[in-house]
Motif scaffolding. Sequence first.
Motif, PDB file in Angstrom:
ATOM      1  N   UNK A   1      66.707 -29.260  48.701  1.00  0.00           N
ATOM      2  CA  UNK A   1      67.012 -28.153  47.777  1.00  0.00           C
ATOM      3  C   UNK A   1      66.721 -28.502  46.322  1.00  0.00           C
ATOM      4  N   UNK A   2      66.875 -29.792  45.981  1.00  0.00           N
ATOM      5  CA  UNK A   2      66.793 -30.217  44.572  1.00  0.00           C
ATOM      6  C   UNK A   2      66.109 -31.576  44.530  1.00  0.00           C
ATOM      7  N   UNK A   3      65.326 -31.799  43.457  1.00  0.00           N
ATOM      8  CA  UNK A   3      64.765 -33.134  43.214  1.00  0.00           C
ATOM      9  C   UNK A   3      65.485 -33.718  42.002  1.00  0.00           C
ATOM     10  N   UNK A   4      65.950 -34.944  42.144  1.00  0.00           N
ATOM     11  CA  UNK A   4      66.662 -35.618  41.041  1.00  0.00           C
ATOM     12  C   UNK A   4      65.896 -36.871  40.652  1.00  0.00           C
ATOM     13  N   UNK A   5      65.488 -36.958  39.384  1.00  0.00           N
ATOM     14  CA  UNK A   5      64.835 -38.168  38.889  1.00  0.00           C
ATOM     15  C   UNK A   5      65.883 -39.046  38.212  1.00  0.00           C
ATOM     16  N   UNK A   6      65.913 -40.317  38.624  1.00  0.00           N
ATOM     17  CA  UNK A   6      66.846 -41.260  38.011  1.00  0.00           C
ATOM     18  C   UNK A   6      66.131 -42.599  37.879  1.00  0.00           C
ATOM     19  N   UNK A   7      66.813 -43.559  37.276  1.00  0.00           N
ATOM     20  CA  UNK A   7      66.140 -44.832  37.033  1.00  0.00           C
ATOM     21  C   UNK A   7      67.124 -45.988  37.071  1.00  0.00           C
ATOM     22  N   UNK A   8      66.631 -47.104  37.562  1.00  0.00           N
ATOM     23  CA  UNK A   8      67.404 -48.341  37.629  1.00  0.00           C
ATOM     24  C   UNK A   8      67.265 -49.069  36.282  1.00  0.00           C
ATOM     25  N   UNK A   9      68.290 -49.786  35.881  1.00  0.00           N
ATOM     26  CA  UNK A   9      68.163 -50.595  34.666  1.00  0.00           C
ATOM     27  C   UNK A   9      68.517 -49.833  33.403  1.00  0.00           C
ATOM     28  N   UNK A  10      68.141 -50.400  32.258  1.00  0.00           N
ATOM     29  CA  UNK A  10      68.617 -49.842  30.983  1.00  0.00           C
ATOM     30  C   UNK A  10      67.714 -48.762  30.405  1.00  0.00           C
ATOM     31  N   UNK A  11      66.578 -48.485  31.047  1.00  0.00           N
ATOM     32  CA  UNK A  11      65.677 -47.467  30.493  1.00  0.00           C
ATOM     33  C   UNK A  11      65.208 -46.504  31.571  1.00  0.00           C
ATOM     34  N   UNK A  12      65.083 -45.235  31.192  1.00  0.00           N
ATOM     35  CA  UNK A  12      64.564 -44.253  32.143  1.00  0.00           C
ATOM     36  C   UNK A  12      63.116 -44.599  32.482  1.00  0.00           C
ATOM     37  N   UNK A  13      62.257 -44.639  31.454  1.00  0.00           N
ATOM     38  CA  UNK A  13      60.877 -45.094  31.689  1.00  0.00           C
ATOM     39  C   UNK A  13      60.161 -45.367  30.371  1.00  0.00           C
ATOM     40  N   UNK A  14      59.424 -46.477  30.338  1.00  0.00           N
ATOM     41  CA  UNK A  14      58.575 -46.803  29.178  1.00  0.00           C
ATOM     42  C   UNK A  14      57.223 -46.113  29.273  1.00  0.00           C
ATOM     43  N   UNK A  15      57.095 -45.139  30.181  1.00  0.00           N
ATOM     44  CA  UNK A  15      55.859 -44.358  30.247  1.00  0.00           C
ATOM     45  C   UNK A  15      54.820 -44.990  31.141  1.00  0.00           C
ATOM     46  N   UNK A  16      53.619 -44.503  30.970  1.00  0.00           N
ATOM     47  CA  UNK A  16      52.526 -45.030  31.798  1.00  0.00           C
ATOM     48  C   UNK A  16      52.376 -46.532  31.563  1.00  0.00           C
TER      49      UNK A  16
ATOM     50  N   UNK B   1      68.858 -42.452  30.769  1.00  0.00           N
ATOM     51  CA  UNK B   1      69.550 -43.439  29.912  1.00  0.00           C
ATOM     52  C   UNK B   1      68.491 -44.290  29.235  1.00  0.00           C
ATOM     53  N   UNK B   2      68.800 -44.784  28.048  1.00  0.00           N
ATOM     54  CA  UNK B   2      67.900 -45.723  27.377  1.00  0.00           C
ATOM     55  C   UNK B   2      66.607 -45.058  26.938  1.00  0.00           C
ATOM     56  N   UNK B   3      65.520 -45.806  27.069  1.00  0.00           N
ATOM     57  CA  UNK B   3      64.229 -45.320  26.586  1.00  0.00           C
ATOM     58  C   UNK B   3      63.594 -44.313  27.541  1.00  0.00           C
ATOM     59  N   UNK B   4      63.016 -43.263  26.984  1.00  0.00           N
ATOM     60  CA  UNK B   4      62.169 -42.340  27.749  1.00  0.00           C
ATOM     61  C   UNK B   4      60.922 -42.154  26.895  1.00  0.00           C
ATOM     62  N   UNK B   5      59.862 -42.850  27.259  1.00  0.00           N
ATOM     63  CA  UNK B   5      58.654 -42.902  26.435  1.00  0.00           C
ATOM     64  C   UNK B   5      57.498 -42.211  27.167  1.00  0.00           C
ATOM     65  N   UNK B   6      56.646 -41.524  26.417  1.00  0.00           N
ATOM     66  CA  UNK B   6      55.439 -40.928  27.012  1.00  0.00           C
ATOM     67  C   UNK B   6      55.805 -40.003  28.155  1.00  0.00           C
ATOM     68  N   UNK B   7      55.275 -40.303  29.335  1.00  0.00           N
ATOM     69  CA  UNK B   7      55.588 -39.427  30.477  1.00  0.00           C
ATOM     70  C   UNK B   7      57.075 -39.492  30.831  1.00  0.00           C
TER      71      UNK B   7
END
Length: 254
Positions: A48-63, A104-110
């Motif tokens: 029904x739903x897609x949830x994006x999450x991330x391990x560690x201190x940053x969501x994503x540093x991008x590509x 949480x933390x950094x979300x860079x670029x994508x």
Amino acid sequence: MSEIVVRTEDGVVEIRLNRPDKKNAITQAMYAAMTEAVTAAQADATARVVLFSAEGDSFSAGNDIADFVAISSASGGEMGLDAPVFQFLKAMAELDKPAVAAVRGRAVGIGLTLLLHCDLVVVAQDALLSAPFVNLALTPEAASSLLLPHAIGHQRAFELFALGEPIDGVTAAAWGLANRAVGADQVEAVARDLAGKLARRAPGSIRASKRLMRDGERLWAIMQAEGAAFGAQMKSPEAMEAFMAFSQKRAPKF
Ligand code: COA
């Protein structure tokens, strides 16, 4: 353990970035795994739903920047529409089920532009969101050249793209990039709660509503146009200088 972990519970398909030592920078292999998960969620009536999450201190540093270098040197910067990153963007443009992000933390670029394809976004108050495409001598992607100015206005979007400086989670929520800015330790619980609520709503109604609010075909057309500009920049000496500067941990000289 895999760098993309997918698990489904009560209709919520959680796609978890799991490369914390590299701040969840996304490689082509990770895009391929995410495409598979999003496509499967779109096709599966029980999802029904897609949830994006991330391990560690940053969501994503991008590509992953090493991937940029590899693509530039292997193929003269050409990235066809069959490249995993484009397949992922296409899957996001086509997804008509609700998507939620826990940042949480950094979300860079994508890491930031993906949020423009999510319907409910929960950020940490102290998260740092940035879109430093010009710092890397690149151009906006993921239909962000349309969606970011639409969401926050031209001047704010231009500053994010061109100066590449981060905004915090409180600002992101105030500007309309996120629904909630909460304490970092609350982000995942709040996002899961919202995802659970969405999963219990009438699924046909949610999907029809999302389709009315977003034109997936138009977004894909914009992604392709952006891809041409991005590909041209990838081949440029200024981009190579930016990638080298990152790997050598120095400021680029343009
Ligand atoms: N691609 C590849 N590797 C990356 C990366 C990326 N986008 N972002 C971070 N990493 C790696 C670093 O090289 C470092 O690797 P090492 O430990 O082998 O040296 C590791 O992840 C940790 O990053 P570090 O820079 O030490 O962490 P930090 O907390 O000081 O800074 C960021 C975090 C996100 C601000 C910083 O890593 C950064 O600016 N990354 C690049 C972001 C970017 O421009 N992305 C592309 C946007 S289009």
